[in-house]
Design a protein around this motif. Structure first.
Motif, mmCIF file in Angstrom:
data_model
loop_
_atom_site.group_PDB
_atom_site.id
_atom_site.type_symbol
_atom_site.label_atom_id
_atom_site.label_comp_id
_atom_site.label_asym_id
_atom_site.label_seq_id
_atom_site.Cartn_x
_atom_site.Cartn_y
_atom_site.Cartn_z
ATOM 1 N N ASN A 59 0.823 -1.269 0.204
ATOM 2 C CA ASN A 59 0.023 -0.107 -0.017
ATOM 3 C C ASN A 59 0.757 1.239 -0.218
ATOM 4 O O ASN A 59 0.264 2.218 -0.338
ATOM 5 N N ILE A 60 2.215 1.052 0.292
ATOM 6 C CA ILE A 60 3.079 2.486 0.362
ATOM 7 C C ILE A 60 3.649 2.415 -0.849
ATOM 8 O O ILE A 60 5.007 2.965 -0.837
ATOM 9 N N GLY A 61 3.602 1.390 -1.793
ATOM 10 C CA GLY A 61 4.355 1.399 -3.112
ATOM 11 C C GLY A 61 5.598 0.273 -3.203
ATOM 12 O O GLY A 61 6.142 0.342 -4.136
ATOM 13 N N VAL A 62 5.711 -0.417 -2.084
ATOM 14 C CA VAL A 62 6.432 -1.611 -2.443
ATOM 15 C C VAL A 62 5.831 -2.741 -3.198
ATOM 16 O O VAL A 62 4.939 -3.028 -3.252
ATOM 17 N N VAL A 63 6.970 -3.099 -3.983
ATOM 18 C CA VAL A 63 6.571 -4.015 -5.195
ATOM 19 C C VAL A 63 6.868 -5.526 -4.431
ATOM 20 O O VAL A 63 7.991 -5.543 -3.931
ATOM 21 N N CYS A 64 5.818 -6.282 -4.300
ATOM 22 C CA CYS A 64 6.021 -7.658 -3.774
ATOM 23 C C CYS A 64 5.708 -8.821 -4.566
ATOM 24 O O CYS A 64 4.529 -8.728 -5.240
ATOM 25 N N VAL A 72 9.753 -14.826 -1.571
ATOM 26 C CA VAL A 72 9.353 -13.685 -2.093
ATOM 27 C C VAL A 72 10.116 -12.637 -2.472
ATOM 28 O O VAL A 72 11.343 -12.598 -1.833
ATOM 29 N N MET A 73 9.900 -12.030 -3.461
ATOM 30 C CA MET A 73 10.614 -10.860 -4.075
ATOM 31 C C MET A 73 10.110 -9.465 -3.697
ATOM 32 O O MET A 73 8.976 -9.125 -3.927
ATOM 33 N N LEU A 74 10.999 -8.557 -3.386
ATOM 34 C CA LEU A 74 10.486 -7.150 -2.746
ATOM 35 C C LEU A 74 11.425 -6.209 -3.658
ATOM 36 O O LEU A 74 12.605 -6.253 -3.503
ATOM 37 N N ASN A 75 10.898 -5.195 -3.909
ATOM 38 C CA ASN A 75 11.432 -3.944 -4.234
ATOM 39 C C ASN A 75 10.646 -2.734 -3.725
ATOM 40 O O ASN A 75 9.584 -2.322 -4.051
ATOM 41 N N ALA A 76 11.784 -1.905 -3.169
ATOM 42 C CA ALA A 76 11.162 -0.630 -2.476
ATOM 43 C C ALA A 76 11.452 0.604 -3.000
ATOM 44 O O ALA A 76 11.639 1.617 -2.322
ATOM 45 N N ALA A 77 12.090 0.537 -4.324
ATOM 46 C CA ALA A 77 12.246 1.627 -4.868
ATOM 47 C C ALA A 77 11.502 2.909 -5.017
ATOM 48 O O ALA A 77 11.618 4.093 -5.392
ATOM 49 N N GLN A 78 10.185 2.341 -5.323
ATOM 50 C CA GLN A 78 9.068 3.289 -5.522
ATOM 51 C C GLN A 78 8.213 3.865 -4.499
ATOM 52 O O GLN A 78 7.031 4.068 -4.610
ATOM 53 N N ILE A 79 8.676 3.445 -3.113
ATOM 54 C CA ILE A 79 7.911 3.942 -2.051
ATOM 55 C C ILE A 79 7.404 5.250 -2.319
ATOM 56 O O ILE A 79 7.970 6.090 -2.459
ATOM 57 N N ASN A 80 6.039 5.571 -2.205
ATOM 58 C CA ASN A 80 5.543 6.706 -2.238
ATOM 59 C C ASN A 80 4.725 7.657 -1.029
ATOM 60 O O ASN A 80 4.200 8.346 -1.229
ATOM 61 N N ASP A 81 4.858 6.932 0.135
ATOM 62 C CA ASP A 81 4.183 7.217 1.281
ATOM 63 C C ASP A 81 4.710 6.824 2.501
ATOM 64 O O ASP A 81 5.068 5.604 2.506
ATOM 65 N N LEU A 82 5.183 7.697 3.510
ATOM 66 C CA LEU A 82 5.636 7.374 4.552
ATOM 67 C C LEU A 82 4.916 7.219 5.730
ATOM 68 O O LEU A 82 5.017 7.208 6.941
ATOM 69 N N VAL A 83 3.416 7.197 5.474
ATOM 70 C CA VAL A 83 2.334 7.173 6.428
ATOM 71 C C VAL A 83 1.860 5.973 6.193
ATOM 72 O O VAL A 83 1.018 5.708 5.057
#
Ligand code: UD1
Length: 430
Positions: A59-64, A72-83
């Protein structure tokens, strides 16, 4: 509503594969957002808590992406919310790990205050103390914990009590602080070590995890990794006690015997035979069980998460046993349910005095929380006759395929959704 239908009386016999540790998976998932590179995590338990955390991260933009059920593969390069305000996230205690991870990487995080099992007051003052010591401003407002820092600077932090969550959370934030952080009186649980190993595999510089002093030299950047989570000590311990309680013969596979020493020691004390090999442990309960005393303590002491399971065994053991709970004050809520099955237990403050009985009898019972729920299932497997266990959603928070794994050991247990299905189960199991 889903419930377990159980016909007790069969000794559990056979082998069971133990999954990845839930309490390591949760901080490791959160820590995976601290790099923009891709992270692969193996041996991920497929339980409700990890699903909730993964969804909140998405929901905050992490690709899972699940490569298979446990990888599981995760990529957090595009996080768009810190809330992080996910409705479900407050239901799990480990939501607080997103604070340490986001604060470390982005110097800002706002996360709904944690929930989890209702097993006593679960303060987060030590987490807050640690974040403040690193230079963050921390506020609790509108049910959220809000943290922000211009910069995080390493610090010397003495923990007032041994806290798994606070140790890992501060370790995560300090990983990307400037300079050296020293955490004194740190928790030593295997999942603390696993979290540190995971961060180190991403380029962190953490030394001393597994001792009570952890030293973290901050780094400015973390990179991708491919990491395998350790086996779940509590899932393994639960099946080991299931063997004891049902007078069975169970081998737990894919475990680290060293992590299970306190559990093994107590099983031997009460009369079980325990045989260890490299990555499996066999528990044989051929003799009547006898009484003992146990006090829950931080690792390497006897885990609080195994307290209900050992109590279920002691309530069927000859003589009087004493169980002292020293970590959480509200962890005897299962006692009333167990009493309905015939147990004789008196609770005084943080102590349960248990007079062993010869047998349990089936009853309709309710799981009060995750570990107690699992313990009551074990009790029902030892009981004469049929039982139902309600509120299985608690158990599903932390045990993957619990009833299927038990079926694999010969247990008569099914997940049913209606009275009609339960009656069918009763007919089938005689
Ligand atoms: C973790 C585990 C939980 C286990 C517990 C103890 C996860 C998701 N949960 O919970 O299954 O039962 O460790 O092994 O990993 N405390 C404070 N202030 C704080 C933090 C803790 O007073 O800031 C107290 C708690 O109320 C409790 C004790 O310290 O009495 C230990 O709690 P802690 O180790 O932090 O437990 P969790 O990390 O929440």
């Amino acid at each position: 509503m889903e419930q377990y239908a159980i016909k007790g009386g069969n000794p559990l016999v056979g082998e069971v594969e133990i999954g990845g540790a839930k309490n390591a998976a949760l901080p490791i998932l959160a820590a995976s957002i601290m790099t923009d590179d891709t992270v692969y995590i193996d041996n991920m338990p497929d339980v409700r808590d990890t699903k909730v955390l993964l969804r909140a991260m998405e929901n905050i933009g992490v690709v899972c992406r699940h490569e298979n059920r446990h990888r599981v593969m995760l990529n957090a390069a595009q996080i768009n919310d810190l809330v992080v305000e996910d409705e479900n996230i407050k239901k799990i205690r480990a939501s607080y790990y997103l604070i340490g991870a986001l604060l470390g990487k982005y110097k800002h995080a706002e996360v709904t205050l944690p929930g989890g099992c209702d097993i006593g007051c679960r303060a987060i003052d030590q987490h807050i103390k640690g974040f403040r010591a690193l230079g963050a401003d921390v506020r609790i407002e509108y049910g959220m914990i809000k943290t922000r820092a211009e910069r995080l600077v390493g610090s010397h932090i003495y923990m007032d009590m041994v806290s798994v969550g606070a140790t890992i959370n501060i370790m995560m934030a300090a990983t990307m602080a400037e300079g050296m952080t020293i955490i004194e009186n740190a928790a030593k649980e295997p999942h603390v070590v696993d979290s540190a190993n995971f961060l180190n595999s991403m380029g962190a510089n953490i030394k001393g995890a597994g001792t009570d002093v952890i030293r973290i030299k901050g780094v400015s950047r973390l990179h991708g990794t491919d990491y395998t989570i350790i086996p779940d000590q509590i899932e393994a311990g639960t099946f080991m006690f299931a063997a004891a309680v049902t007078k069975g013969d169970v081998t737990v596979k894919n475990v680290i015997p060293k992590h299970l020493e306190s559990i093994t020691a107590k099983l031997q004390e009460i009369g079980c035979e325990v045989k260890e090999a490299d990555d499996c442990i066999r528990v044989v309960a051929s003799k009547p069980l006898c009484h003992t005393q146990v006090k829950t303590l931080p690792y390497p002491g006897f885990p609080t998460d195994m307290q209900p399971q050992i109590a279920v065994a002691l309530a069927l053991s000859k003589g009087t046993s004493i169980v002292t709970e020293s970590i959480f004050e509200n962890r005897f809520k299962y006692v009333d349910e167990l009493t309905r099955m015939g147990a004789s237990i008196k609770v005084e403050g943080n102590t349960a005095i248990i007079d062993g009985v010869e047998r349990y009898t089936g009853a309709s019972i309710t799981a009060p929380d995750l570990r107690a729920g699992a313990a009551l299932v074990i009790a029902a497997l030892a009981a004469e006759g049929c039982s139902t266990v309600d509120d299985v959603r608690y158990i599903q928070r932390g045990y993957e395929d619990f009833h299927l794994k038990l079926q694999g050991l010969g247990a008569q247990i099914e997940l049913v959704e209606s009275e009609r299905e339960y009656q069918k189960f009763k007919l089938k199991t005689g």
